[in-house]
Design an enzyme around this catalytic site. Structure first.
Site, PDB file in Angstrom:
ATOM      1  NE  ARG A 139      -9.203  -1.960  43.330  1.00 12.71           N
ATOM      2  CZ  ARG A 139     -10.310  -2.668  43.432  1.00 12.71           C
ATOM      3  NH1 ARG A 139     -11.182  -2.701  42.432  1.00 12.71           N
ATOM      4  NH2 ARG A 139     -10.577  -3.358  44.504  1.00 12.71           N
ATOM      5  CE1 TYR A 183      -6.574   7.443  47.582  1.00 17.59           C
ATOM      6  CE2 TYR A 183      -6.713   5.133  47.009  1.00 17.59           C
ATOM      7  CZ  TYR A 183      -6.510   6.114  47.949  1.00 17.59           C
ATOM      8  OH  TYR A 183      -6.211   5.775  49.235  1.00 17.59           O
ATOM      9  CE  LYS A 213      -4.500  -4.879  42.628  1.00 23.54           C
ATOM     10  NZ  LYS A 213      -5.202  -4.404  43.759  1.00 23.54           N
ATOM     11  CG  HIS A 216      -5.910  -9.430  43.744  1.00 22.65           C
ATOM     12  ND1 HIS A 216      -7.124  -9.135  44.333  1.00 22.65           N
ATOM     13  CD2 HIS A 216      -5.052  -8.482  44.193  1.00 22.65           C
ATOM     14  CE1 HIS A 216      -7.005  -8.051  45.097  1.00 22.65           C
ATOM     15  NE2 HIS A 216      -5.753  -7.645  45.030  1.00 22.65           N
ATOM     16  CB  SER A 225      -9.512  -5.107  47.441  1.00 22.05           C
ATOM     17  OG  SER A 225      -9.173  -5.308  46.090  1.00 22.05           O
ATOM     18  CB  CYS A 266      -9.766  -9.914  52.168  1.00 27.95           C
ATOM     19  SG  CYS A 266     -11.420  -9.273  51.844  1.00 27.95           S
ATOM     20  CG  ASP A 286      -2.210  -6.141  45.466  1.00 27.67           C
ATOM     21  OD1 ASP A 286      -3.142  -6.461  46.219  1.00 27.67           O
ATOM     22  OD2 ASP A 286      -2.372  -5.451  44.443  1.00 27.67           O
ATOM     23  NE  ARG A 342      -5.411   0.751  49.635  1.00 25.02           N
ATOM     24  CZ  ARG A 342      -5.517  -0.556  49.411  1.00 25.02           C
ATOM     25  NH1 ARG A 342      -4.434  -1.310  49.299  1.00 25.02           N
ATOM     26  NH2 ARG A 342      -6.690  -1.129  49.309  1.00 25.02           N
TER      27      ARG A 342
HETATM   28  P1  GTP Z   1      -5.436  -4.798  49.148  1.00 26.64           P
HETATM   29  O1  GTP Z   1      -4.173  -4.012  49.250  1.00 26.64           O
HETATM   30  O2  GTP Z   1      -6.654  -3.922  49.033  1.00 26.64           O
HETATM   31  O3  GTP Z   1      -5.410  -5.811  48.054  1.00 26.64           O
HETATM   32  O4  GTP Z   1      -5.680  -5.510  50.593  1.00 26.64           O
HETATM   33  P2  GTP Z   1      -4.991  -6.759  51.350  1.00 26.64           P
HETATM   34  O5  GTP Z   1      -5.635  -8.019  50.886  1.00 26.64           O
HETATM   35  O6  GTP Z   1      -3.519  -6.673  51.254  1.00 26.64           O
HETATM   36  O7  GTP Z   1      -5.477  -6.533  52.864  1.00 26.64           O
HETATM   37  P3  GTP Z   1      -4.626  -6.102  54.161  1.00 26.64           P
HETATM   38  O8  GTP Z   1      -3.609  -7.120  54.561  1.00 26.64           O
HETATM   39  O9  GTP Z   1      -4.157  -4.717  53.983  1.00 26.64           O
HETATM   40  O10 GTP Z   1      -5.768  -6.133  55.278  1.00 26.64           O
HETATM   41  C1  GTP Z   1      -6.942  -5.364  55.184  1.00 26.64           C
HETATM   42  C2  GTP Z   1      -7.598  -5.223  56.532  1.00 26.64           C
HETATM   43  O11 GTP Z   1      -7.897  -6.517  57.071  1.00 26.64           O
HETATM   44  C3  GTP Z   1      -6.704  -4.515  57.559  1.00 26.64           C
HETATM   45  O12 GTP Z   1      -7.475  -3.594  58.288  1.00 26.64           O
HETATM   46  C4  GTP Z   1      -6.214  -5.633  58.433  1.00 26.64           C
HETATM   47  O13 GTP Z   1      -5.952  -5.204  59.737  1.00 26.64           O
HETATM   48  C5  GTP Z   1      -7.345  -6.666  58.371  1.00 26.64           C
HETATM   49  N1  GTP Z   1      -6.813  -8.054  58.521  1.00 26.64           N
HETATM   50  C6  GTP Z   1      -5.773  -8.600  57.855  1.00 26.64           C
HETATM   51  N2  GTP Z   1      -5.516  -9.859  58.264  1.00 26.64           N
HETATM   52  C7  GTP Z   1      -6.442 -10.142  59.219  1.00 26.64           C
HETATM   53  C8  GTP Z   1      -6.704 -11.306  60.014  1.00 26.64           C
HETATM   54  O14 GTP Z   1      -6.039 -12.344  59.953  1.00 26.64           O
HETATM   55  N3  GTP Z   1      -7.758 -11.210  60.885  1.00 26.64           N
HETATM   56  C9  GTP Z   1      -8.526 -10.080  60.981  1.00 26.64           C
HETATM   57  N4  GTP Z   1      -9.526 -10.085  61.854  1.00 26.64           N
HETATM   58  N5  GTP Z   1      -8.292  -8.960  60.250  1.00 26.64           N
HETATM   59  C10 GTP Z   1      -7.272  -8.994  59.371  1.00 26.64           C
HETATM   60  C1  SPV Z   2      -6.846  -3.372  45.781  1.00 24.22           C
HETATM   61  O1  SPV Z   2      -7.889  -2.690  45.794  1.00 24.22           O
HETATM   62  O2  SPV Z   2      -6.870  -4.618  45.623  1.00 24.22           O
HETATM   63  C2  SPV Z   2      -5.551  -2.712  45.990  1.00 24.22           C
HETATM   64  C3  SPV Z   2      -5.508  -1.246  46.009  1.00 24.22           C
HETATM   65  O3  SPV Z   2      -4.546  -3.386  46.108  1.00 24.22           O
HETATM   66  S1  SPV Z   2      -5.513  -0.568  44.398  1.00 24.22           S
HETATM   67  O4  SPV Z   2      -4.130  -0.355  44.004  1.00 24.22           O
HETATM   68  O5  SPV Z   2      -6.230   0.716  44.479  1.00 24.22           O
HETATM   69  O6  SPV Z   2      -6.142  -1.479  43.471  1.00 24.22           O
HETATM   70 MN    MN Z   3      -5.068  -5.635  45.942  1.00 25.57          MN
END
Ligand code: GTP
Ligand code: SPV
Ligand code: MN
Length: 594
Positions: free
Chosen positions: A74, A202, A211, A231, A253, A255, A282, A371
């Protein structure tokens, strides 16, 4: 393939005709969402190299897409909210006057689809028969967007029928353009329920249902209509007694939302009968039901998840759904043509995300924001309630972010108003999900900084208003899985073990778990959590559960400066709540000194 436009949809037909007159495509294709249509599109994308087939034995129906290397995330600095009054967009958004923005975008769109196919994608965000759902139509010249929208939304004939019945929909116009960052803009016109996106193919820039519609436009509609577009992931936690409680959690994002939404309970929990059910990973739309509780739906139908870090250890549910019918974007590939990313396993890939021979000296094999796109139905923990048109009742709302210091593992807000302050004041280190610096702590209220389609001051007021209107509101918590020790490593194991924290929250909701009151909120003691089977260092036990009063004084002052940016529009109740916390911190310090 259906290429006939539906006859009774005047507004839609008129808009499609006007877009075609502007962009001058060679063909117009109305997407019906069928398997045959999907197969034909994929065939064409394989032929022109937009998609590469992956190993059909290990990953049937899976494809790799390599984006332009300058188009990988983004772009917040190129994302605008275009309202008549600048103040309505707020200091949290980039703003442009609607007339200026339309002129700028229409100049980019003029003739941009010459020689190409224009796809018309009717879609529904949310279960097709839910009163909480909303429809939109995306027009795009990208077949990759069509294939992703088919997974991420309820796309095609059923959505078109609902649009025909309701007579209104969100309009989204997208073209990949030249992929020139100088000619790239993501514009939102909330007053016209319209989105115009040019120059990126993307994720959140291009899949306009996500979003752009389900957060930026929907947040404006939600405010007007008395609901919340957030979110947030939605997860059901089933206890050994067979009762399931639902939690909604907002993390910025990359996290941890996808991971928390599909976590596998620790061994001891599994043995006792705990289960986890994924509703969404999400986005969450929620509104008060007749019983005064908040009911939530996941407007999406698939996951557009972060690949790096996804492994059999961290997220086995995600891995299990990725061995068929998935689209991978910007991952590496192994010798036998399987998708690969950092953290997956210890195989060594042969090709990186740019299609070059993999050389660790030149960077990772997968882009950090690589992704996967996959249907939610393929998730082993997919909740049977995810398709329920009524949504699921939310027991707890969780805010959280990446904070290496200060912020403890978990604390509870004392009431709704305090919870809104906790959400408004939250901060997190930036990640690769957006272009720009990574690892910089910034305020990201409710994890909505990049996604709220209106002035945050009004958004905080909207959140506060639920305190008076809904009477069985969820409790609000804050978590931090990312606290680091003196060695720079995470103190908390995270992933499946996060269930230990969720259990404490649900017990707090039932009045069955202990906590210590601090000026900042209610903190568990280590003995209030089930930590059986975990070995935590002494430093971890100290830092994860401690309230650093001096640190919090500085944090509250910094939150004060941040909230002041919103000027007189900021609800007085929010600043009063912050003052209350500051006073409590000072009173405690004075008592300690006496
Ligand atoms: P978006 O799709 O961008 O909104 O991201 P998201 O909030 O769904 O994050 P996601 O669960 O994909 O995790 C992002 C990164 O954080 C990955 O590399 C995970 O491995 C890492 N991660 C997720 N949960 C944990 C946790 O509890 N501890 C740690 N240390 N890392 C974590
Ligand atoms: C985020 O960035 O919070 C995502 C990926 O979930 S995107 O669809 O690119 O916004
Ligand atoms: Mn997201």
């Amino acid at each position: 393939m259906s290429s006939r436009s539906p006859s009774r949809l005047t507004a839609l037909n008129d808009w499609v005709a006007s877009v075609a007159a502007l962009t001058q495509p060679e063909r117009i294709h109305w997407c019906d969402g069928s398997a045959a249509e999907d197969a034909a599109l994929k065939e064409a994308m394989l032929a022109d190299g937009t998609l590469l087939a992956l190993n059909p034995d290990t990953h049937p129906g899976c494809y790799l897409h390599r984006s332009h290397p300058g188009d990988v995330a983004r772009v917040e600095h190129l994302t605008f909210v275009c309202t008549t009054e600048r103040e309505d967009a707020g200091p949290n958004n980039h703003w442009m006057a609607p007339a200026e923005a339309h002129a700028k975008m229409d100049a980019l769109f003029a003739g941009c689809m010459k020689g190409r196919t224009m796809y018309v994608i009717p879609y529904c965000m949310g279960p097709i028969d839910s009163p909480l759902s909303r429809c939109g139509v995306e027009i795009t010249d990208s077949p990759y967007v069509v294939a992703n929208m088919r997974i991420m939304t309820r796309m095609g004939s059923a959505a078109l029928a609902r649009i025909e019945r309701e007579g209104h929909f969100v309009k989204g116009l997208h073209s990949t353009g030249e992929l020139d960052p100088e000619r790239r803009f993501i514009m939102h016109f909330p007053e016209e329920l319209t989105i115009k996106s040019y120059g990126s193919g993307y994720g959140g820039n291009a899949l306009l249902g996500k979003k752009c519609h389900a957060l930026r436009i929907a947040s404006v509609q939600a405010r007007r209509e008395g609901w919340l577009a957030e979110h947030m992931l939605i997860v059901g936690i089933e206890n050994p007694q067979g009762q399931t409680h639902y939690i909604a959690a907002a993390f910025p994002s990359a996290c941890g939302k996808t991971n928390l939404a599909m976590l596998i309970p620790p061994e001891g929990y599994r043995e006792k009968g705990w289960k986890v059910w994924t509703v969404g990973d999400d986005i969450c739309w929620m509104r008060p039901g007749a019983d005064g509780r908040l009911y939530a739906i996941n407007p999406e139908a698939g996951y557009f998840g972060v690949a790096p870090g996804t492994s059999a250890r961290s997220n086995p549910n995600a891995l299990a759904m990725l061995d068929r019918d998935a689209i991978f974007t910007n991952v590496g590939v192994t010798e036998d043509n399987q998708p690969w990313w950092e953290g997956l396993d210890d195989r060594v890939p042969v090709t990186d995300w740019k299609g070059q021979p993999y050389d660790p000296a030149k960077g990772p094999a997968a882009h950090p924001n690589a992704r996967f796109t996959v249907s939610a139905k393929q998730c082993p923990s997919y909740s049977p309630k995810a398709e329920d048109p009524r949504g699921v009742p939310i027991s707890a709302i969780v805010f959280g972010g990446r904070r290496a210091s200060l912020v403890p593992l978990v604390f509870e807000a004392r009431d709704w108003t305090h919870g809104v302050l906790v959400g408004a004041g939250m901060a997190s280190e930036t990640t690769a999900a957006a272009t720009g610096a990574v690892g910089v702590v910034r305020r990201d209220s409710m994890a909505m900084k990049p996604f709220c389609g209106y002035n945050f001051a009004d958004y905080f007021a909207h959140w506060l208003s639920f305190g008076a209107s809904a009477d069985k509101l969820p409790k609000i918590f804050h978590v931090n899985w990312f606290r680091k020790g003196s060695d720079g490593r995470f103190l908390w194991p995270g992933f499946g073990d996060n269930l230990r924290v969720l259990e404490w929250m649900l017990k707090r909701c039932e009045g069955k778990a202990g906590a210590v009151e601090t000026p900042v909120g209610l903190f568990p003691r280590p003995e209030d959590l089930d930590l059986e089977g975990l070995t935590l260092s002494e430093e971890a036990r100290q830092l994860l559960f401690a309230c650093d009063r001096e640190g919090w004084k500085a944090e509250m002052a910094s939150i004060g400066e941040y909230l002041a940016e919103f000027g007189p529009r900021l609800p007085a109740a929010l600043e009063a709540e912050r003052q209350r916390v500051v006073s409590a911190l000072e009173a405690e310090a004075a008592k300690a000194a006496a």
